[in-house]
Every structure is written in C-alpha cells, then in structure tokens.
Design an enzyme around this catalytic site. Structure first.
Site, PDB file in Angstrom:
ATOM      1  N   CYS A 102      48.637 -26.518   7.633  1.00 43.00           N
ATOM      2  CA  CYS A 102      48.632 -25.781   6.358  1.00 43.00           C
ATOM      3  C   CYS A 102      50.020 -25.177   6.221  1.00 43.00           C
ATOM      4  O   CYS A 102      50.797 -25.144   7.167  1.00 43.00           O
ATOM      5  CB  CYS A 102      47.605 -24.655   6.373  1.00 43.00           C
ATOM      6  N   ARG A 137      52.772 -30.189   4.384  1.00 42.09           N
ATOM      7  CA  ARG A 137      51.977 -29.707   5.527  1.00 42.09           C
ATOM      8  C   ARG A 137      50.477 -29.743   5.226  1.00 42.09           C
ATOM      9  O   ARG A 137      49.658 -29.537   6.121  1.00 42.09           O
ATOM     10  CB  ARG A 137      52.385 -28.283   5.886  1.00 42.09           C
ATOM     11  N   TRP A 176      45.166 -27.800   4.520  1.00 39.53           N
ATOM     12  CA  TRP A 176      44.604 -29.046   5.051  1.00 39.53           C
ATOM     13  C   TRP A 176      43.321 -28.609   5.734  1.00 39.53           C
ATOM     14  O   TRP A 176      43.348 -27.903   6.747  1.00 39.53           O
ATOM     15  CB  TRP A 176      45.568 -29.692   6.053  1.00 39.53           C
ATOM     16  N   ASN A 212      47.094 -20.448   8.992  1.00 40.56           N
ATOM     17  CA  ASN A 212      47.250 -21.827   9.448  1.00 40.56           C
ATOM     18  C   ASN A 212      46.788 -21.847  10.898  1.00 40.56           C
ATOM     19  O   ASN A 212      47.330 -21.132  11.728  1.00 40.56           O
ATOM     20  CB  ASN A 212      48.706 -22.274   9.345  1.00 40.56           C
ATOM     21  N   GLY A 213      45.777 -22.654  11.201  1.00 37.13           N
ATOM     22  CA  GLY A 213      45.291 -22.738  12.586  1.00 37.13           C
ATOM     23  C   GLY A 213      43.770 -22.814  12.582  1.00 37.13           C
ATOM     24  O   GLY A 213      43.145 -23.073  11.554  1.00 37.13           O
ATOM     25  N   GLU A 272      53.188 -49.616  15.776  1.00 38.50           N
ATOM     26  CA  GLU A 272      53.792 -48.725  14.772  1.00 38.50           C
ATOM     27  C   GLU A 272      53.654 -49.312  13.377  1.00 38.50           C
ATOM     28  O   GLU A 272      53.318 -48.613  12.423  1.00 38.50           O
ATOM     29  CB  GLU A 272      55.261 -48.478  15.133  1.00 38.50           C
ATOM     30  N   LYS A 320      51.645 -47.638  10.104  1.00 38.83           N
ATOM     31  CA  LYS A 320      52.266 -47.438   8.786  1.00 38.83           C
ATOM     32  C   LYS A 320      51.356 -47.984   7.692  1.00 38.83           C
ATOM     33  O   LYS A 320      51.117 -47.338   6.680  1.00 38.83           O
ATOM     34  CB  LYS A 320      53.627 -48.121   8.739  1.00 38.83           C
ATOM     35  N   GLU A 361      48.154 -45.757   7.312  1.00 40.72           N
ATOM     36  CA  GLU A 361      48.283 -44.388   6.768  1.00 40.72           C
ATOM     37  C   GLU A 361      48.837 -44.372   5.346  1.00 40.72           C
ATOM     38  O   GLU A 361      48.716 -43.371   4.653  1.00 40.72           O
ATOM     39  CB  GLU A 361      49.105 -43.496   7.683  1.00 40.72           C
ATOM     40  N   HIS A 368      41.009 -62.522  24.210  1.00 44.35           N
ATOM     41  CA  HIS A 368      39.993 -61.792  24.985  1.00 44.35           C
ATOM     42  C   HIS A 368      39.048 -61.022  24.066  1.00 44.35           C
ATOM     43  O   HIS A 368      38.522 -59.980  24.449  1.00 44.35           O
ATOM     44  CB  HIS A 368      40.698 -60.856  25.975  1.00 44.35           C
ATOM     45  N   LYS A 421      52.052 -33.587   7.515  1.00 40.30           N
ATOM     46  CA  LYS A 421      53.259 -33.970   8.255  1.00 40.30           C
ATOM     47  C   LYS A 421      53.272 -33.387   9.655  1.00 40.30           C
ATOM     48  O   LYS A 421      53.751 -34.008  10.573  1.00 40.30           O
ATOM     49  CB  LYS A 421      54.498 -33.495   7.505  1.00 40.30           C
TER      50      LYS A 421
END
Ligand code: AGP
Length: 606
Positions: free
Chosen positions: A2, A27, A74, A98-99, A478, A482, A485, A501, A601
C-alpha cells in the site's frame, strides 16, 4: 503493498496529497482515500478504484485543510471497496496503514468489549480504536507507544488527531516509511519516490521508531518513547521528475532504457583503466567465503537462478538458491563461511527482508543486490551491490532484472578471479565481451515489429510453455512470468529436457511454445526437445541468435534472432524479445501495463 502520504503544511494540502497518491499507485491500486483536519474535525473521503476516481469525487466535496493523510490500497483484509479503503477514522483519530496486524481479531474483541464500534472488515481499524482508547488516560507519546507495543505484525502508519491541528504521527515496523522536509511544511511517505516531487531531503524510520511531524520541525522517538536524533539524507535530484516521456507506459520506457542502464552498471563496476572489477569495500577476505546462497522472490529469484549457473561456471564455490518465502521458514543450516545474497529491486519485499533478518539474527555474512539503496534490505545488509537502474515504476520488472543479472555476473567474475578459479586471460576476454553488451542490447531491441505481430497469437491461446536449457532456463521462467503478470495468460517456464517427463501431455494442436535455443552448448539438445513439441502440434516461436548455420528443423512457426555474443551473455539478449512479447500481448488486450490487476510493485506484506 500500500502507499501512504501525509502532509503538514501552512497551505491547503488536498491537491498535493492527490498528486502524491498518483505517484504511489504502483504500490497498490484497489482503492484510495484521504483525510484532512479543518474546523476542528476530521474530513474523510474514500473511493474504490484508482486515485482519479477519488480526485473526481473531491470535486463535489469541499475537503479543506492544511494537514492531511492519504492512502492507496492493495487489499490484504477485507474486499477492495470504499468502506475498507483507508483512512480509517473515529471522531478523534484517523489512520492510514501499510502492513498486516496479525492479532487484529483478538484486539477487535477487546475493543468491542470496551464499547468501540467497527465499520470495516480491515485489520487496520483496530489501530484507530486502540489509540482512541489509550488517549482516554495517556499522553500522545504514551498512547502511541502502548498502541504500537500491543500490535503484532507489520505496519507503516500515518495518524491524524482531531484535537492536534499541527501533528501527524508516523510509525514503522516491517513496512517502509520516510519523512520529507519542505519549506514550512513536512511530509510522511511510504518511500522517497512519493516525496521526490516535493523534496529530496529525506529521513528513513527504522523498525520500532515513530515520529511527530509538525509544520516546522519533526521529532523522532524509539519504541520506548524516548526522543532520538535521525540523519537527513539528500537524495539525488536527477530522478526528481521521473516520467514516461514520449512512451505510452513506464514499462515501454524501462525496456528501451536497458542499453543505458546496463552501460551504467558496467561503468560503476568495471575499471577499464586497470581492466579489473571494482567491488568497493568488500568487508570479508575471500578465504572466509567458501559457498554462496542467493535468495529472492519472483523475478529476483530468477536472477538468483541465473547467477547460480554463472557462479558454478566461473568459481569453484558451492552455490545454493532459494525463494525467500521458503527460506524464511526452512530448517536452514547456517554456515559462517557462506555468503547470503539478497536480490531485490525495491529492497522492501517482506519475504526477502525476513530472510535477511533471519540471517542477521544468526550473524551471517549478508549482501544485498538492490536498486533502491535507501531501502530496508540495503540498510540492514552488511554489504550492498547497487544495480544503478534508476527508478523502475512498471510493476513488471524489466530493466531491474537485467540490472540484477548484470551485477551478479560481474560479482561472479570478480569472485572467480579472487579465488583464482578464473584465469586472468579468460577474465579479460570476458570483460571485453561484457563492454559490448549495451550495444548488442540496443540492436536486439529493434526486433519490435516482428514481436508485435506474434503477440496476438499468444492472446488467443489458453496457455503456453517457455522452454530452455542451461543458461536459457532461468530466462524461460522469467519470460513466462512476464506473460502471466501482464496479459493474464497462463504461461509456464520449464526445463526443455523435462517436457517428456509429463508436461508434453499439455501440448496440443496450435499451442504456442517459446523455445529458447541460442547456439550455445545446449543448442542441439534443445532443438531435439523443440522437435518433440512440434511433432505434437505446437506452434513454436524459436528464439535463437544470429548465425551462418541454418536452424536444423522444419515447421517452426516463427523465429526471432537476437545478436550474437559469448555464451555467458546470451541470456541478456534472449530476455528482450520475451519482455516485448508480454508487453505487446497486454497492449493488444488493452490491459493496464504498468499496474496489472492484483499486483503491486513492492510486496511489503508476506
Ligand atoms: C516481477 O516482474 C514482479 N513484479 C515480481 O515478481 C517481483 O520481481 C518480486 O515481487 C520481487 O520484488 P523485489 O525485486 O522488489 O524484491
């Protein structure tokens, strides 16, 4: 996860709070709100969705005041709606947080028993009523000290009091919080980025500390409520006005910045005059280090995996890697001669910070590879290797990933030479190749048009696979992250040799599969794996490097060739088309590229 802002000024603050909240949206952006003090009362306004919506609703309400707090959320507890948006206020107290408050359920029961009435589903609201309860008998310092001591979990707080028109309280434990200093006004913010448009004079709170922010001065206290002095840092103003420039999205800008950011990273560490690598102030003798453990989350974890291959190739050291959220709860065997490296763009990721804290508690050797050098992970590590990428705003990491693997590669080269595992001749040859990398990235960035046409096919698929071997395997992971997300399509990075396999069963007619097969020592094997998926109907996008030899396979749907360089450095170039593929896929879908749904982020909660 947040973002918090507080402004105590001699002029109206609502517009400045809104402006700062827009900078903090990376954020978290489920909902937003602010509260000001005017005419002896708390004026609170909150909306679901983006800050723009909050700004619009302000037009129809006259929220005045020269002191206020703001928040972008968030969601952790309680669905994203205006009721659960912050600030949370009683008649006397207003709080942004925030937390995560882990004992909020017990505290809520206790406070309801005292007659407090709760409006929201959030953990944060218990803080409002706890402070209100303590203020019945205590001073502000004691009420804050007692409240903070009763909270379990993490918080960065901004607090307003109805009866204190010249006071914002900030408090920090586990989530970042900074104070900024302006002309006859002072600020509170989640990070320096939120404050940079108003000041470059910053003080960071440490865990357990809180502060009283007045218009003309700021007081700092430790967790016992004893006054302390804190340093004021002057941050570089070169990024003061970081913006998108001519780009449509921060992510697009940050992809194109990579030749420059890699060049800056090389300049920072490579001493061309002495043809050496400068790792300044390395605090240990190399003989004290016989193994290394690299730890991170998400993209930063992929950097750790990439580095594992390089450290194994260039040094004789044992190399381990771990996902921070696993490491922090694992029954670790801590070793004094092991170097623990924490990779984090933001330097605030809760799981990575907790893993660092665990190593510090066991008195281990700790090193941070970070982009934000004022961050908690940087401050609490014994040694820092900054990646010098400049602010990265796009939630999907691009330039910071290349920055992380660049610094880790440089570090592996240096350790290899220090431990005499890498001979000087080879070391020098690798430095020569490394210095060409920015130009090779610039060339590779030109593949734009081809990727744009290909991206649409991925959007029609229900899922895709990204395959690679050896140095290409971390890049496959990676690239898949990308795509996930940004375009919300399921994509799975997998070792090419592992397909038979089990995952080969996923392959069906027309399924897009990205195969990373540069002409390196794994090339032939990967091409055979590629033929296995083509034989089952996959549409293969082959990403390889330019070469005279023809690719020995038919029925490849599309091929993208990146510039050629030595095997060590091909991962940097293979990454570029995958970043662009994800970008154009999301662009075609009309998704928010810089702020993908459900993400943020900096993940400062576990
Ligand atoms: C990367 O594109 C993601 N946004 C995410 O995986 C990120 O890498 C991860 O949350 C770690 O963040 P950090 O580097 O700031 O610690």
């Amino acid at each position: 996860m947040c973002g918090i802002i507080g402004i105590n000024s001699n002029k109206q603050v609502t517009a400045s709070i809104i402006n700062s909240l827009k900078k903090l949206e990376y954020r978290g952006y489920d909902s937003a709100g602010l509260a000001t003090l005017s005419n002896g009362s708390i004026n609170e306004i909150k909306t679901e969705g983006r800050v723009d919506k909050l700004e619009k609703s302000l037009l129809s309400q006259n929220i005045e005041g020269s002191i206020g707090i703001g928040h972008v959320r968030w969601a952790t507890h309680g669905i994203p709606n205006s009721l659960n948006a912050h600030p949370h206020s009683s008649n006397n107290v207003s709080v942004v947080h925030n937390g995560i408050i882990e004992n909020s359920t017990i505290l809520k029961k206790f406070l309801i028993g005292k007659g407090h009435v709760f409006k929201s589903q959030t953990d944060t609201e218990v803080i409002v009523h706890l402070i209100t309860e303590h203020l019945k008998t205590d001073s502000y310092v004691d009420a804050i000290t007692k409240t903070l001591k009763s909270l379990h979990g993490s918080f960065a707080l901004g607090i307003l009091f109805k009866d204190e028109p010249d006071l914002i309280v900030g408090a920090r434990r586990g989530s970042p919080l900074a104070v900024g200093y302006g002309p006859s006004e002072n600020y509170l913010g989640s990070d320096s980025y939120a404050l940079k448009s108003m000041t470059n004079k910053i003080t960071y709170l440490n865990d357990g500390e809180f502060c009283f922010i007045k218009k003309d001065y700021v007081e700092f206290y430790n967790e016992e409520g004893i006054k302390i002095n804190k340093k004021v840092l002057e941050l570089s103003t070169d990024e003061k006005n970081y913006d998108k420039g001519e780009f449509k999205h921060f992510m697009a800008k940050e992809i194109e910045e990579q030749p420059l950011t890699v060049k800056n990273g090389i300049k920072e560490y490579i001493d061309s005059h002495n043809n050496d690598i400068n790792i300044h102030n390395f605090p240990w003798k190399i003989e004290e280090i016989s193994s290394i453990t690299l730890i991170g989350c998400g993209t930063a974890y992929h950097s750790c995996l990439m580095a594992k291959y390089w450290f194994e190739e260039l040094t004789s050291m044992e190399v381990n890697i771990d996902i921070a959220s696993e490491f922090r709860y694992r029954k670790n065997r801590f070793k004094k001669d092991n170097l623990y490296v924490f990779v984090s763009q933001s330097g605030e990721t809760a799981d990575t910070y907790a893993a660092l804290d665990l190593c510090n508690k066991n008195e281990m050797k700790t090193c941070a590879v970070v982009n934000v050098i004022e961050s908690s992970i940087a401050r609490d590590s014994k040694f820092i290797l900054p990646i010098h990428c400049g602010t990265e705003i796009g939630v999907a990491s691009t330039k910071a990933f290349l920055g992380q693997i660049l610094i880790l590669y440089i570090f592996a080269l240096k350790i290899g030479v220090m431990k005499k595992d890498l001979d000087i001749k080879k070391f020098s040859e690798k430095l020569v190749e490394l210095k060409k990398l920015p130009e090779l990235i610039k060339e590779t960035l030109l593949i734009d048009n081809k990727v744009q046409t290909i991206a649409g096919t991925f959007n029609e698929a229900k899922g895709s696979m990204y395959l690679g071997r050896g140095y290409s395997y971390p890049i496959a992971l990676e690239g898949a992250l990308k795509l996930k997300e940004l375009s919300y399509i399921h994509a799975e990075g997998y070792p090419a040799g592992e397909m038979k396999h089990g995952p080969l069963a996923l392959i069906e007619e027309g399924m897009p599969v990205v195969v990373l097969a540069p002409r390196d020592s794994y090339y032939k094997k990967t091409i055979s794996n590629m033929q296995e998926v083509i034989a089952r109907g996959a549409k293969v996008l082959l990403i390889t490097n330019k070469s005279e030899d023809e690719v020995t396979s038919e029925n490849i749907w599309e091929t993208i060739e990146v510039e050629s360089t030595n095997e060590d450095l091909l991962p940097f170039l293979l990454t570029i088309p995958l970043q662009k593929l994800a970008y154009y896929s999301a662009l075609k879908k009309g998704f928010d590229i810089d702020k993908p749904r459900n993400l943020a982020k900096s993940v400062t909660v576990e």
